[in-house]
Design a protein around this motif. Structure first.
Motif: not given
Length: 96
Positions: A7-20
């Motif tokens: 869950l911590r990993f899933a939350v950590a990658i749920f973000c706006k990336l530079i490619s977004c």
């Protein structure tokens, strides 16, 4: 313990990336103002990016902009509460 780590990993990658794309571009896509080429790029991106998909859903839930909005007065009891908790508006020390 493993579930919490996942869950911590899933939350950590749920973000706006530079490619977004920026939010303004997603808004243009949502409102039909994006070019055909941009719509195709965004459709491809949205198929892969959960964050931008969620942001687009959020934009879809917002009502369209109103041309003119009127400011409202702060109710007196809220103004008093504000002044008691935060204080009266400060003046700029350089302007005195």
């Amino acid at each position: 313990m493993l579930k919490r780590a996942k869950l911590r990993f899933a939350v950590a990658i749920f973000c706006k990336l530079i490619s977004c794309p920026p939010s303004e571009t997603l808004f243009a896509y949502r409102s039909g103002q994006a070019s055909q080429a941009m719509r195709e790029r965004l459709s491809s991106h949205l198929a892969e990016c959960e964050f931008c998909g969620a942001e687009l859903q959020l934009l879809d839930s917002c009502p369209p902009e109103v041309e003119e909005r009127q400011a409202c007065q702060i109710p007196p009891h809220l103004k008093i509460l504000y002044e008691e908790t935060i204080g009266a508006p400060r003046t700029d020390p350089g302007s005195a």
